[in-house]
Design an enzyme around this catalytic site. Sequence first.
Site, short mmCIF file in Angstrom:
data_model
loop_
_atom_site.label_atom_id
_atom_site.label_comp_id
_atom_site.label_asym_id
_atom_site.label_seq_id
_atom_site.Cartn_x
_atom_site.Cartn_y
_atom_site.Cartn_z
N LEU A 37 0.82 -1.21 0.00
CA LEU A 37 0.00 0.00 0.00
C LEU A 37 0.85 1.26 0.00
CD1 LEU A 37 -2.59 -1.09 2.71
CD2 LEU A 37 -2.99 -0.98 0.25
N LYS A 62 15.79 -2.25 -0.96
CA LYS A 62 14.41 -2.42 -1.40
C LYS A 62 13.76 -1.06 -1.65
CE LYS A 62 13.62 -6.90 0.80
NZ LYS A 62 12.83 -7.66 1.80
N ASN A 112 2.21 4.43 7.47
CA ASN A 112 1.69 3.17 6.97
C ASN A 112 2.46 1.96 7.48
OD1 ASN A 112 0.39 1.34 4.82
ND2 ASN A 112 2.54 1.31 4.20
N SER A 165 -4.58 2.61 10.03
CA SER A 165 -4.99 1.62 11.02
C SER A 165 -5.61 0.43 10.29
CB SER A 165 -5.97 2.25 12.01
OG SER A 165 -6.26 1.36 13.06
N TYR A 198 -2.21 -8.19 16.75
CA TYR A 198 -2.36 -7.20 15.67
C TYR A 198 -3.64 -6.41 15.85
CZ TYR A 198 -2.91 -5.20 11.01
OH TYR A 198 -3.09 -4.32 9.96
N LYS A 202 -3.93 -2.27 16.50
CA LYS A 202 -4.70 -1.36 15.66
C LYS A 202 -5.76 -0.62 16.48
CE LYS A 202 -2.31 -1.80 12.14
NZ LYS A 202 -1.63 -0.65 11.53
#
Length: 322
Positions: A37, A62, A112, A165, A198, A202
């Site tokens: 993303l 990268k 992000n 999020s 996780y 969030k």
Amino acid sequence: MAFLMNFLYTQLFLTLPYPTSDFSGKTIIVTGSNVGLGLEAARHFTRLNAEKVILGVRNLDKGEAAKKSIEETTSKLGVVEVWQLDLATYESTKQFAKRVEGLKRLDAVVENAGIATTRYRVAEDNESTITTNVVSTYLLALMVLPKLRETATKFNTVPHLTIVSSGAHSFTSFPEKSSHSIFRTLNDKETANMADRYHVSKLLEVFCTRELAARVKGNGKPEVIINYLTPGVCHSELARDAGWRIAVMKFLIARTTEHGSRTLVHAVEAGPETHGQYLSNCTISEPAPLVLSEEGGKAQKRVWDELLQKLESVQPGIMTNV
């Protein structure tokens, strides 16, 4: 059932608006942008004429490959820069923020970068998910706020601070909220529920963004729009360590990475009505019921207070940036 049907419809059939705003002259940071993303959002910002797009990445090789990809697809050279940022370490985060101070301007920061793992590991003084997704995320946010405000004053604009999020924040009941010390409980290896970690991280992002947005609003300092979003379930490398169930769900219903990245760009395009708001499918939406409840409100303040204590120990005086 209605929630599930709406979720499946938006994932499989809803087309999100293609970004068209002009970012001429603007400087934008996107963290976690060598893949997924973040990469596609950075590609959009570059395509839309941003003067400088900074990729905040852990791996510089990268990052350079991502830069080359963006340049090849947009034919815009001299726009993208690759800066090292590893949110698993406080020093890397602070060095990145220090480098930001030297920019001519800073119009948007899209946070992000994040991890999703079911393995317990320690990074700095926390379990690694908490350090990366929460503590360092807000360490960076608070350290770049002065530069965003400076830009607002110098260039008569309203900068953005956007936290990526996830709708996964609604999948946890957050049992740690009843403990004496929330962060200490989250960091206890013996009791850590990594299958839920996780989701919890969030939810903590939701709490902290709402609290930060409320505290900066009307405080007499230059305006910065602070919002947070869910990109939906997307094809990305985020969940590569999250287990086979997530992999199966992504295979069945995930959006393309480019499609999901439109939500990140939209948050930076959006106006002051989105300050402190949760964005889903490029519209203002309500977060999970727990967030809006009295119990959630109390948990939000506790999380924020504990987080600030941590941040003050990492960067003394950082509270004055709020």
